[in-house]
Design an enzyme around this catalytic site. Structure first.
Site, PDB file in Angstrom:
ATOM      1  N   LYS A   1      23.428 -44.978 -42.469  1.00 29.03           N
ATOM      2  CA  LYS A   1      22.771 -45.665 -41.241  1.00 29.03           C
ATOM      3  C   LYS A   1      21.608 -45.789 -41.300  1.00 29.03           C
ATOM      4  O   LYS A   1      19.947 -45.065 -41.942  1.00 29.03           O
ATOM      5  CB  LYS A   1      23.535 -44.473 -40.010  1.00 29.03           C
ATOM      6  CG  LYS A   1      24.949 -44.476 -40.018  1.00 29.03           C
ATOM      7  CD  LYS A   1      25.867 -45.445 -39.231  1.00 29.03           C
ATOM      8  CE  LYS A   1      25.589 -46.116 -38.211  1.00 29.03           C
ATOM      9  NZ  LYS A   1      26.313 -45.764 -37.543  1.00 29.03           N
TER      10      LYS A   1
ATOM     11  N   LYS B   1      26.824 -52.966 -42.532  1.00 24.99           N
ATOM     12  CA  LYS B   1      27.301 -52.873 -42.054  1.00 24.99           C
ATOM     13  C   LYS B   1      27.142 -53.720 -40.917  1.00 24.99           C
ATOM     14  O   LYS B   1      26.353 -53.018 -39.788  1.00 24.99           O
ATOM     15  CB  LYS B   1      26.823 -50.989 -41.634  1.00 24.99           C
ATOM     16  CG  LYS B   1      27.296 -50.616 -40.701  1.00 24.99           C
ATOM     17  CD  LYS B   1      28.714 -49.450 -41.210  1.00 24.99           C
ATOM     18  CE  LYS B   1      29.408 -48.940 -40.153  1.00 24.99           C
ATOM     19  NZ  LYS B   1      29.112 -49.015 -39.000  1.00 24.99           N
TER      20      LYS B   1
ATOM     21  N   CYS C   1      -5.012 -62.010  -8.594  1.00 25.54           N
ATOM     22  CA  CYS C   1      -5.090 -61.609 -10.229  1.00 25.54           C
ATOM     23  C   CYS C   1      -5.034 -60.739 -10.633  1.00 25.54           C
ATOM     24  O   CYS C   1      -6.582 -60.060  -9.900  1.00 25.54           O
ATOM     25  CB  CYS C   1      -5.211 -62.718 -10.962  1.00 25.54           C
ATOM     26  SG  CYS C   1      -5.571 -62.416 -12.596  1.00 25.54           S
TER      27      CYS C   1
ATOM     28  N   ARG D   1      41.139 -52.563 -33.811  1.00 29.07           N
ATOM     29  CA  ARG D   1      40.586 -51.715 -34.321  1.00 29.07           C
ATOM     30  C   ARG D   1      41.653 -50.365 -33.940  1.00 29.07           C
ATOM     31  O   ARG D   1      42.581 -49.180 -34.582  1.00 29.07           O
ATOM     32  CB  ARG D   1      39.402 -50.758 -34.865  1.00 29.07           C
ATOM     33  CG  ARG D   1      39.389 -49.743 -35.471  1.00 29.07           C
ATOM     34  CD  ARG D   1      38.250 -49.135 -36.268  1.00 29.07           C
ATOM     35  NE  ARG D   1      38.455 -47.885 -36.589  1.00 29.07           N
ATOM     36  CZ  ARG D   1      38.455 -46.590 -36.023  1.00 29.07           C
ATOM     37  NH1 ARG D   1      38.884 -46.399 -34.835  1.00 29.07           N
ATOM     38  NH2 ARG D   1      38.986 -45.555 -36.803  1.00 29.07           N
TER      39      ARG D   1
ATOM     40  N   GLU E   1      26.818 -53.434 -49.170  1.00 29.98           N
ATOM     41  CA  GLU E   1      27.312 -54.269 -47.769  1.00 29.98           C
ATOM     42  C   GLU E   1      26.498 -54.323 -46.976  1.00 29.98           C
ATOM     43  O   GLU E   1      26.451 -52.628 -46.835  1.00 29.98           O
ATOM     44  CB  GLU E   1      28.717 -54.590 -47.910  1.00 29.98           C
ATOM     45  CG  GLU E   1      29.298 -54.372 -48.864  1.00 29.98           C
ATOM     46  CD  GLU E   1      31.076 -53.751 -48.568  1.00 29.98           C
ATOM     47  OE1 GLU E   1      31.606 -54.262 -47.858  1.00 29.98           O
ATOM     48  OE2 GLU E   1      31.990 -55.038 -49.259  1.00 29.98           O
TER      49      GLU E   1
ATOM     50  N   GLU F   1      34.582 -57.567 -39.815  1.00 24.36           N
ATOM     51  CA  GLU F   1      33.937 -57.785 -38.374  1.00 24.36           C
ATOM     52  C   GLU F   1      33.977 -59.373 -37.728  1.00 24.36           C
ATOM     53  O   GLU F   1      33.212 -60.185 -38.398  1.00 24.36           O
ATOM     54  CB  GLU F   1      32.080 -56.941 -38.615  1.00 24.36           C
ATOM     55  CG  GLU F   1      32.117 -55.977 -37.817  1.00 24.36           C
ATOM     56  CD  GLU F   1      32.198 -54.592 -38.299  1.00 24.36           C
ATOM     57  OE1 GLU F   1      33.443 -54.211 -38.320  1.00 24.36           O
ATOM     58  OE2 GLU F   1      31.572 -53.627 -36.912  1.00 24.36           O
TER      59      GLU F   1
ATOM     60  N   ASP G   1      27.164 -82.531 -37.799  1.00 22.18           N
ATOM     61  CA  ASP G   1      28.703 -82.211 -36.885  1.00 22.18           C
ATOM     62  C   ASP G   1      29.045 -83.117 -36.059  1.00 22.18           C
ATOM     63  O   ASP G   1      30.140 -82.952 -35.769  1.00 22.18           O
ATOM     64  CB  ASP G   1      26.816 -81.117 -35.941  1.00 22.18           C
ATOM     65  CG  ASP G   1      27.086 -79.855 -36.271  1.00 22.18           C
ATOM     66  OD1 ASP G   1      27.517 -79.991 -37.592  1.00 22.18           O
ATOM     67  OD2 ASP G   1      26.054 -79.036 -35.787  1.00 22.18           O
TER      68      ASP G   1
ATOM     69  N   CYS H   1      -8.595 -61.568 -11.920  1.00 19.40           N
ATOM     70  CA  CYS H   1      -9.252 -62.299 -11.429  1.00 19.40           C
ATOM     71  C   CYS H   1      -9.828 -62.200  -9.344  1.00 19.40           C
ATOM     72  O   CYS H   1     -10.179 -63.307  -9.389  1.00 19.40           O
ATOM     73  CB  CYS H   1     -10.011 -63.996 -12.097  1.00 19.40           C
ATOM     74  SG  CYS H   1      -8.178 -64.374 -11.764  1.00 19.40           S
TER      75      CYS H   1
ATOM     76  N   CYS I   1     -10.398 -68.041 -15.142  1.00 22.22           N
ATOM     77  CA  CYS I   1     -10.002 -66.012 -15.009  1.00 22.22           C
ATOM     78  C   CYS I   1     -10.483 -65.441 -16.126  1.00 22.22           C
ATOM     79  O   CYS I   1      -9.913 -65.951 -17.499  1.00 22.22           O
ATOM     80  CB  CYS I   1      -8.184 -66.049 -14.904  1.00 22.22           C
ATOM     81  SG  CYS I   1      -7.885 -65.017 -14.932  1.00 22.22           S
TER      82      CYS I   1
ATOM     83  N   LYS J   1      30.535 -48.694 -51.547  1.00 15.89           N
ATOM     84  CA  LYS J   1      31.759 -48.239 -51.692  1.00 15.89           C
ATOM     85  C   LYS J   1      32.389 -48.258 -53.182  1.00 15.89           C
ATOM     86  O   LYS J   1      31.354 -48.826 -53.734  1.00 15.89           O
ATOM     87  CB  LYS J   1      33.295 -49.810 -51.338  1.00 15.89           C
ATOM     88  CG  LYS J   1      32.706 -49.540 -50.188  1.00 15.89           C
ATOM     89  CD  LYS J   1      33.982 -51.160 -49.228  1.00 15.89           C
ATOM     90  CE  LYS J   1      33.462 -50.961 -47.827  1.00 15.89           C
ATOM     91  NZ  LYS J   1      33.984 -52.709 -46.916  1.00 15.89           N
TER      92      LYS J   1
ATOM     93  N   ASP K   1      27.319 -55.068 -36.748  1.00 15.15           N
ATOM     94  CA  ASP K   1      27.402 -54.073 -35.563  1.00 15.15           C
ATOM     95  C   ASP K   1      28.000 -54.999 -34.805  1.00 15.15           C
ATOM     96  O   ASP K   1      27.768 -55.670 -34.112  1.00 15.15           O
ATOM     97  CB  ASP K   1      25.836 -54.170 -34.821  1.00 15.15           C
ATOM     98  CG  ASP K   1      25.779 -53.523 -34.130  1.00 15.15           C
ATOM     99  OD1 ASP K   1      27.118 -52.639 -33.730  1.00 15.15           O
ATOM    100  OD2 ASP K   1      24.555 -52.412 -33.459  1.00 15.15           O
TER     101      ASP K   1
ATOM    102  N   TYR L   1      35.236 -57.376 -44.991  1.00 18.25           N
ATOM    103  CA  TYR L   1      35.066 -56.751 -45.719  1.00 18.25           C
ATOM    104  C   TYR L   1      36.485 -55.682 -46.597  1.00 18.25           C
ATOM    105  O   TYR L   1      35.241 -54.729 -47.335  1.00 18.25           O
ATOM    106  CB  TYR L   1      33.972 -55.938 -45.459  1.00 18.25           C
ATOM    107  CG  TYR L   1      34.320 -54.881 -44.172  1.00 18.25           C
ATOM    108  CD1 TYR L   1      35.305 -54.070 -43.645  1.00 18.25           C
ATOM    109  CD2 TYR L   1      33.834 -55.630 -42.857  1.00 18.25           C
ATOM    110  CE1 TYR L   1      35.404 -53.663 -42.355  1.00 18.25           C
ATOM    111  CE2 TYR L   1      33.934 -54.225 -41.731  1.00 18.25           C
ATOM    112  CZ  TYR L   1      35.361 -53.861 -41.894  1.00 18.25           C
ATOM    113  OH  TYR L   1      34.834 -53.068 -40.094  1.00 18.25           O
TER     114      TYR L   1
ATOM    115  N   CYS M   1      -1.718 -66.579 -12.141  1.00 16.64           N
ATOM    116  CA  CYS M   1      -2.527 -67.180 -11.911  1.00 16.64           C
ATOM    117  C   CYS M   1      -3.352 -67.955 -11.814  1.00 16.64           C
ATOM    118  O   CYS M   1      -2.926 -68.771 -12.184  1.00 16.64           O
ATOM    119  CB  CYS M   1      -3.299 -65.772 -12.587  1.00 16.64           C
ATOM    120  SG  CYS M   1      -5.680 -66.421 -12.419  1.00 16.64           S
TER     121      CYS M   1
HETATM  122  N1  5U1 Z   1      31.150 -54.030 -44.376  1.00 21.78           N
HETATM  123  C1  5U1 Z   1      31.997 -53.005 -44.376  1.00 21.78           C
HETATM  124  N2  5U1 Z   1      31.708 -52.275 -42.991  1.00 21.78           N
HETATM  125  N3  5U1 Z   1      32.839 -51.531 -42.876  1.00 21.78           N
HETATM  126  C2  5U1 Z   1      33.493 -50.745 -42.070  1.00 21.78           C
HETATM  127  N4  5U1 Z   1      32.533 -52.601 -44.859  1.00 21.78           N
HETATM  128  C3  5U1 Z   1      33.676 -51.649 -44.140  1.00 21.78           C
HETATM  129  N5  5U1 Z   1      34.720 -51.061 -44.189  1.00 21.78           N
HETATM  130  C4  5U1 Z   1      35.284 -49.897 -43.715  1.00 21.78           C
HETATM  131  C5  5U1 Z   1      34.759 -50.556 -42.208  1.00 21.78           C
HETATM  132  C6  5U1 Z   1      34.835 -49.620 -41.195  1.00 21.78           C
HETATM  133  O1  5U1 Z   1      35.927 -49.677 -43.798  1.00 21.78           O
HETATM  134  C7  5U1 Z   1      36.516 -49.256 -44.943  1.00 21.78           C
HETATM  135  C8  5U1 Z   1      37.132 -48.317 -45.263  1.00 21.78           C
HETATM  136  C9  5U1 Z   1      37.892 -50.812 -44.920  1.00 21.78           C
END
Ligand code: 5U1
Length: 675
Positions: A316, A117, A410, A138, A115, A175, A35, A413, A434, A292, A119, A227, A428
């Site tokens: 999920k 999903k 505590c 989105r 793949e 994402e 780095d 003790c 203790c 997919k 968060d 993705y 403590c």
């Molecule tokens: N890995 C992945 N997550 N994800 C979320 N693929 C993926 N595809 C998505 C979404 C909402 O939508 C596709 C239908 C393009």
């Protein structure tokens, strides 16, 4: 000012080098430079551009943060709507999805791209002639917010695509997310600053990206993974989703290394299991996996239903946040005397595990969340972290509840408790007087990674302390056979066994012994570093704070605790008694030149391991210097194939990577000397 061709060339070369390093670091996950050297290159380019502003190009790596803060985000209409995914929670729902798709396509089996999903927050990146022109959230799928200035601050997002064979217009969907480590670090900082914490990494990603002042986004540890694609014009893409992802990677866009191609739904379900097992050890949060249909022409035939494609589905994982009630609040006293408030909960299932306790950390945290007995709370279990109370639902609070305050004495003790300035915890003051601290200290001393006294578990330790047989950990080696045999649920045979285990434990390593002493801030790794550096215990005892902080990875806090520990006469007495009882090690066995046994080796773990959880296997490998990767490549040295190993095993066989089974793996761990 006229700029000489030499200077122009120098700036262009610097830009190219920096972009190349970004690509290796963020996309290939294979950094070329430390780095500090990367920072030097950046500073060099910044200096040049400051001197000659005409050199600045829109795609210069220095231009990621620059725009003045916005007053509002403008709207972006997506050229092609951003879809959402249908959900499956059970295996049968996945099988039904596959069945429907096969019937519509009139084929017997379907190849899937599988793949993670993530968060986080879905975004669309629009490139025109290779330059990033728009970044959008989105939103409702039809239109979202223009976050171009914000996405440009993410180093994982290229401002200019690599190569020259990209389509004239290319929209990339993916994402933006915040890895767990960054999320935890930022939340700690927020707590220290008295700010409201983020409830989860998803909120953190959304809150960080949607900043009107993009320079704030630039500070946040956000990542991006691609993705899918949106609008494409003026160029062709391959006919398989997995090949499109490879193409995106070649153009400089990061893709997930956890993606695979599988041949049918059974393999999709295997992938689900495999990822579910790894979920806690992943560096980021996921809420499931996505399947997919891999062939694009099959996707096109299937089309959409409302806003979700018929060619993809999210499978999920069980929720990690659930509602429950605080039945009581107890206080635990730890090895260092820290009093930790613990919420006793009405039992609740979180992600497949029944939870009855959650940590409340300390008084400040209790005050901040205002957790009271009787409250309905959201509890969260994420990663290796002990379950915690995320927040209280105040509307559900029963009448007449009282704010919770930690006791002044505590609970074990009865000694005074104190709060040291600058620390969040109260402790403590009873020390080894203790019983709670003595119990924890002895349990730690006997544990597998410390002195490894087989059979000396929690129940036995409790008896030894409660019956006052052990006042100092050194007493453990002076107990007679009769004393052992006289304990509850012990007999002659068990006493024989424990005496043998005690005898065996006397032959140890310096690193283990140091760790076993339970010095604050001296975990396994610090103990190993100290042992490797000083080789002898006498030298460690003589070391000053100045000597200690000179050692890489030893910080001032650990240094302070080490020196304080050896200054304390009763600690020295315990050490002398332990050595007099026969505890010993070979002082030169931790010679600094000796690299850990598996240094430089990369392992991939796949399938189910029977003898230990995957997390333990990973930790043991890392302790021996090995790297543990999530995917198989030519660089992998060993693939450890547990039961029901799937596609990673096949890939290893295809690439000719050495595969070992669990027995061989355990043997390898056993024979690899730990430093
Ligand atoms: N890995 C992945 N997550 N994800 C979320 N693929 C993926 N595809 C998505 C979404 C909402 O939508 C596709 C239908 C393009």
């Amino acid at each position: 000012m006229k700029i000489s061709p030499k200077i122009q060339k120098q700036a262009a070369q610097l830009r190219e080098t920096i972009n190349e390093h970004n690509y290796y670091y963020y996309v290939l996950d294979d950094p070329l430079l430390p780095d500090s050297e990367y920072d030097c290159l950046m500073r060099e380019l910044q200096a040049l551009e400051e001197k000659y502003p005409a050199l600045i190009t829109p795609d210069s790596p220095t231009q990621r943060v620059g725009a003045t803060p916005l007053s509002t985000f403008s709207e972006v209409v997506h050229a092609i709507p951003m879809l959402s995914l249908g959900n499956a929670f059970k295996d049968e729902e996945v099988q039904d999805f596959d069945k429907r798709a096969r019937a519509r396509l009139a084929i017997d089996s379907i190849e899937y791209a599988v793949e993670l999903k993530l968060d986080g927050l879905a975004v669309s990146l629009r490139y025109e002639n290779g330059l990033l022109v728009t970044g959008a959230t989105r939103g409702d799928g039809q239109s979202g917010e223009d976050v171009t200035q914000n996405v440009k601050t993410l180093k994982t997002i290229p401002v200019r695509l690599r190569g020259d064979d990209y389509p004239r217009v290319l929209e990339v969907r993916g994402e933006v997310f915040m890895p767990k480590a960054g999320f935890n670090k930022w939340n700690q900082q927020k707590i220290a600053a008295g700010e409201k914490v983020w409830a989860n990494p998803r909120n953190a990603a959304a809150g960080s990206l949607r900043q009107l002042d993009a320079s704030r986004t630039a500070n946040r540890p956000l990542r991006f993974l691609s993705y899918a694609i949106g609008e494409v014009e003026g160029g062709d893409l391959p006919n398989r989703h997995s090949d499109i992802l490879q193409r995106l990677q070649a153009w400089g866009l990061p893709i997930s290394k956890y993606s695979e191609v599988v041949k049918d739904t059974q393999a999709c379900l295997d992938y689900y299991q495999q990822i579910l097992e790894q979920r806690d050890s992943l560096p980021f949060e996921i809420d499931g996996v996505v399947y997919k249909i891999n062939q694009i022409n099959q996707q096109e035939t299937l089309g959409f239903v409302s806003r979700a494609p018929r060619w993809a589905i999210a499978h999920k994982f069980p929720a990690q946040e659930v509602l429950t009630q605080v039945v009581d609040i107890d206080v635990q006293v730890g090895r260092t005397g820290a009093l930790t408030p613990v919420a006793r909960l009405a039992p609740v299932n979180v992600a497949g595990v029944t939870i009855t306790n959650a940590t409340l950390h300390n008084q400040d945290e209790i005050n901040r969340k205002d957790v009271r007995v009787g409250d309905t709370v959201i509890v969260r279990r994420a990663g290796d972290v002990i379950p915690e109370v995320v927040r209280v639902l105040p509307k559900k609070r029963p009448k007449n509840t009282q704010p919770y305050v930690l006791p002044k004495k505590c609970p074990v003790c009865d000694a005074e408790v104190v709060r040291i300035k600058g620390e969040a915890v109260v402790r403590c003051t009873g020390g080894l007087f203790c019983a709670a601290q003595r119990k924890q200290a002895l349990q730690h001393f006997a544990s597998r990674r410390a002195m490894e006294i087989d059979g000396l578990g929690e129940k036995l330790v409790e008896q030894l302390i409660d019956k006052d047989l052990v006042k100092s950990i050194a007493d453990i080696y002076t107990l007679t056979h009769e004393q052992w045999a006289g304990l509850e649920r012990m007999g002659k045979k068990s006493a024989d066994k424990i005496m043998k285990a005690l005898e065996k434990s006397k032959s140890t390593t310096l690193a283990r012994f140091l760790y076993a002493l339970g010095i604050r801030e001296v975990g396994e790794s610090t103990a190993r570093i100290l042992a490797q550096h000083f080789i002898s215990l006498d030298k460690i005892m003589e070391a000053t704070e100045t000597d200690l902080v000179k050692i890489p990875d030893i910080g001032p806090v650990a240094a302070q605790y080490v020196v304080a520990f050896f200054k304390e006469s009763h600690n020295m007495e315990v050490i002398q008694r332990l050595q007099a009882a026969g505890v010993h090690w070979v002082e030169n066995e931790a010679a600094p030149s000796k690299a850990p046994a598996l240094a430089g080796q990369t392992f991939v773990l796949t399938g189910t391991l029977i003898s230990m959880p995957r997390r333990t296997a990973k930790a043991r490998l890392e302790a021996l210097g090995a790297k543990v990767s999530g995917s198989v490549s030519k660089k992998t040295n060993y693939v450890v194939a547990g039961e029901k190993a799937g596609s990673k095993l096949t890939k290893a066989q295809d690439l000719g990577v050495k595969v070992i089974d669990e027995d061989e793996f355990v043997a390898l761990l056993e024979i690899s000397p730990s430093p």
